[in-house]
Scaffold this motif. Structure first.
Motif, PDB file in Angstrom:
ATOM      1  N   LEU A 194    -159.409  76.770   8.879  1.00 29.06           N
ATOM      2  CA  LEU A 194    -157.967  76.652   9.116  1.00 29.06           C
ATOM      3  C   LEU A 194    -157.192  76.345   7.837  1.00 29.06           C
ATOM      4  O   LEU A 194    -155.966  76.269   7.858  1.00 29.06           O
ATOM      5  CB  LEU A 194    -157.708  75.547  10.160  1.00 29.06           C
ATOM      6  CG  LEU A 194    -158.202  75.839  11.566  1.00 29.06           C
ATOM      7  CD1 LEU A 194    -158.145  74.582  12.423  1.00 29.06           C
ATOM      8  CD2 LEU A 194    -157.386  76.964  12.192  1.00 29.06           C
ATOM      9  N   GLY A 195    -157.906  76.115   6.738  1.00 24.05           N
ATOM     10  CA  GLY A 195    -157.266  75.816   5.472  1.00 24.05           C
ATOM     11  C   GLY A 195    -156.686  74.408   5.402  1.00 24.05           C
ATOM     12  O   GLY A 195    -155.735  74.160   4.650  1.00 24.05           O
ATOM     13  N   ILE A 196    -157.275  73.473   6.183  1.00 20.53           N
ATOM     14  CA  ILE A 196    -156.749  72.100   6.206  1.00 20.53           C
ATOM     15  C   ILE A 196    -157.805  71.073   5.803  1.00 20.53           C
ATOM     16  O   ILE A 196    -157.724  69.910   6.195  1.00 20.53           O
ATOM     17  CB  ILE A 196    -156.141  71.756   7.586  1.00 20.53           C
ATOM     18  CG1 ILE A 196    -157.168  71.901   8.709  1.00 20.53           C
ATOM     19  CG2 ILE A 196    -154.913  72.604   7.849  1.00 20.53           C
ATOM     20  CD1 ILE A 196    -156.732  71.318  10.053  1.00 20.53           C
ATOM     21  N   TRP A 197    -158.788  71.481   5.020  1.00 18.18           N
ATOM     22  CA  TRP A 197    -159.775  70.533   4.496  1.00 18.18           C
ATOM     23  C   TRP A 197    -159.493  70.327   3.020  1.00 18.18           C
ATOM     24  O   TRP A 197    -158.962  71.197   2.335  1.00 18.18           O
ATOM     25  CB  TRP A 197    -161.193  71.053   4.718  1.00 18.18           C
ATOM     26  CG  TRP A 197    -162.257  70.080   4.286  1.00 18.18           C
ATOM     27  CD1 TRP A 197    -163.158  70.270   3.279  1.00 18.18           C
ATOM     28  CD2 TRP A 197    -162.526  68.784   4.816  1.00 18.18           C
ATOM     29  NE1 TRP A 197    -163.978  69.174   3.165  1.00 18.18           N
ATOM     30  CE2 TRP A 197    -163.607  68.232   4.096  1.00 18.18           C
ATOM     31  CE3 TRP A 197    -161.955  68.027   5.829  1.00 18.18           C
ATOM     32  CZ2 TRP A 197    -164.128  66.979   4.357  1.00 18.18           C
ATOM     33  CZ3 TRP A 197    -162.476  66.769   6.089  1.00 18.18           C
ATOM     34  CH2 TRP A 197    -163.546  66.247   5.370  1.00 18.18           C
ATOM     35  N   LEU A 222    -161.834  63.615  10.848  1.00 17.16           N
ATOM     36  CA  LEU A 222    -160.794  63.558  11.872  1.00 17.16           C
ATOM     37  C   LEU A 222    -159.435  63.089  11.351  1.00 17.16           C
ATOM     38  O   LEU A 222    -158.464  63.103  12.092  1.00 17.16           O
ATOM     39  CB  LEU A 222    -161.240  62.636  13.015  1.00 17.16           C
ATOM     40  CG  LEU A 222    -162.418  63.136  13.839  1.00 17.16           C
ATOM     41  CD1 LEU A 222    -162.869  62.064  14.822  1.00 17.16           C
ATOM     42  CD2 LEU A 222    -162.064  64.432  14.563  1.00 17.16           C
ATOM     43  N   SER A 223    -159.367  62.708  10.089  1.00 17.26           N
ATOM     44  CA  SER A 223    -158.099  62.155   9.592  1.00 17.26           C
ATOM     45  C   SER A 223    -157.119  63.247   9.191  1.00 17.26           C
ATOM     46  O   SER A 223    -157.517  64.331   8.751  1.00 17.26           O
ATOM     47  CB  SER A 223    -158.361  61.213   8.414  1.00 17.26           C
ATOM     48  OG  SER A 223    -158.797  61.947   7.301  1.00 17.26           O
ATOM     49  N   ASP A 224    -155.858  62.930   9.374  1.00 17.51           N
ATOM     50  CA  ASP A 224    -154.753  63.765   8.892  1.00 17.51           C
ATOM     51  C   ASP A 224    -154.788  65.196   9.413  1.00 17.51           C
ATOM     52  O   ASP A 224    -154.486  66.138   8.669  1.00 17.51           O
ATOM     53  CB  ASP A 224    -154.714  63.765   7.357  1.00 17.51           C
ATOM     54  CG  ASP A 224    -154.568  62.366   6.780  1.00 17.51           C
ATOM     55  OD1 ASP A 224    -153.815  61.559   7.369  1.00 17.51           O
ATOM     56  OD2 ASP A 224    -155.238  62.065   5.769  1.00 17.51           O
ATOM     57  N   ILE A 225    -155.146  65.377  10.678  1.00 18.29           N
ATOM     58  CA  ILE A 225    -155.107  66.708  11.280  1.00 18.29           C
ATOM     59  C   ILE A 225    -153.794  66.814  12.055  1.00 18.29           C
ATOM     60  O   ILE A 225    -153.577  66.078  13.026  1.00 18.29           O
ATOM     61  CB  ILE A 225    -156.306  66.956  12.217  1.00 18.29           C
ATOM     62  CG1 ILE A 225    -157.614  66.827  11.435  1.00 18.29           C
ATOM     63  CG2 ILE A 225    -156.191  68.336  12.863  1.00 18.29           C
ATOM     64  CD1 ILE A 225    -158.860  66.873  12.311  1.00 18.29           C
ATOM     65  N   GLU A 226    -152.948  67.691  11.614  1.00 23.35           N
ATOM     66  CA  GLU A 226    -151.659  67.886  12.274  1.00 23.35           C
ATOM     67  C   GLU A 226    -151.887  68.410  13.696  1.00 23.35           C
ATOM     68  O   GLU A 226    -152.825  69.186  13.939  1.00 23.35           O
ATOM     69  CB  GLU A 226    -150.799  68.867  11.475  1.00 23.35           C
ATOM     70  CG  GLU A 226    -150.432  68.375  10.087  1.00 23.35           C
ATOM     71  CD  GLU A 226    -149.507  67.175  10.109  1.00 23.35           C
ATOM     72  OE1 GLU A 226    -148.676  67.075  11.023  1.00 23.35           O
ATOM     73  OE2 GLU A 226    -149.639  66.324   9.206  1.00 23.35           O
ATOM     74  N   PRO A 227    -151.041  67.993  14.628  1.00 26.79           N
ATOM     75  CA  PRO A 227    -151.222  68.388  16.031  1.00 26.79           C
ATOM     76  C   PRO A 227    -151.363  69.888  16.268  1.00 26.79           C
ATOM     77  O   PRO A 227    -152.128  70.305  17.137  1.00 26.79           O
ATOM     78  CB  PRO A 227    -149.975  67.830  16.714  1.00 26.79           C
ATOM     79  CG  PRO A 227    -149.559  66.677  15.870  1.00 26.79           C
ATOM     80  CD  PRO A 227    -149.913  67.069  14.454  1.00 26.79           C
ATOM     81  N   GLN A 228    -150.678  70.709  15.502  1.00 30.39           N
ATOM     82  CA  GLN A 228    -150.725  72.157  15.735  1.00 30.39           C
ATOM     83  C   GLN A 228    -152.088  72.772  15.432  1.00 30.39           C
ATOM     84  O   GLN A 228    -152.375  73.891  15.844  1.00 30.39           O
ATOM     85  CB  GLN A 228    -149.620  72.891  14.954  1.00 30.39           C
ATOM     86  CG  GLN A 228    -149.795  72.892  13.455  1.00 30.39           C
ATOM     87  CD  GLN A 228    -149.090  71.742  12.753  1.00 30.39           C
ATOM     88  OE1 GLN A 228    -148.846  70.697  13.344  1.00 30.39           O
ATOM     89  NE2 GLN A 228    -148.780  71.939  11.475  1.00 30.39           N
TER      90      GLN A 228
END
Length: 156
Positions: A152-155, A29-35
């Motif tokens: 989403l390419g955010i891991w 859950l850390s550092d997930i941008e709002p978008q």
């Protein structure tokens, strides 16, 4: 309490906090941008927000059931999943804070009594069973959050 009992409690706490064999919920859950919080990638049924809120609701329900005979659980499954794919203003932070606060309260329950005794208002459940269920449920959905983040390419 016996040494074996103390060992079991410590192992249950480790399970609830996660990270032994996989990423922790905090990591997921850390550092997930709002978008990205409300995106449902590739036709999947849930967003990261919906998974986090579902974890919060289910864990809160198990905590309250474990300690309060007058607790009324939400209706399954409709009330365990938010309808909105995106969090309202401030809801993300509130959800994350409550997940960790409720987990800490459940850990207090583990340290406060007989984890094997049947919960008086239940139908056979014990604090031990509820601890295992919370750990299992949260680990399952933590992996889903990580999968969504990968898509989403955010891991990491």
């Amino acid at each position: 309490m016996s040494n074996e009992h103390n060992i079991l409690i410590q192992e249950l706490i480790k399970m609830l906090q996660g990270g032994g064999a996989h990423a922790t919920l905090e990591d997921a859950l850390s550092d997930i941008e709002p978008q990205y919080r409300g995106v449902k990638p590739h036709g999947l049924p849930y967003s990261i927000w919906q998974l986090a809120e579902h974890i919060r609701i289910a864990q809160w329900d198990m905590l309250e059931f474990s300690k309060d005979g007058s607790h009324q659980s939400p209706n399954w499954p409709d009330d365990y999943w938010p309808k909105e794919s995106e969090p309202a203003d401030g809801a993300w932070e509130k959800t994350i804070e409550q997940i960790y606060a409720d987990r800490a309260k459940f850990i207090e329950l583990l340290n406060s009594g007989d984890i094997y005794a049947k919960i008086p208002h239940g139908d056979g459940q014990s604090i031990l069973r509820e601890a295992l269920q919370i750990a299992d449920h949260n680990a399952y959905h933590t992996s889903e959050i990580i999968l969504l983040r990968r898509l989403l390419g955010i891991w990491k």
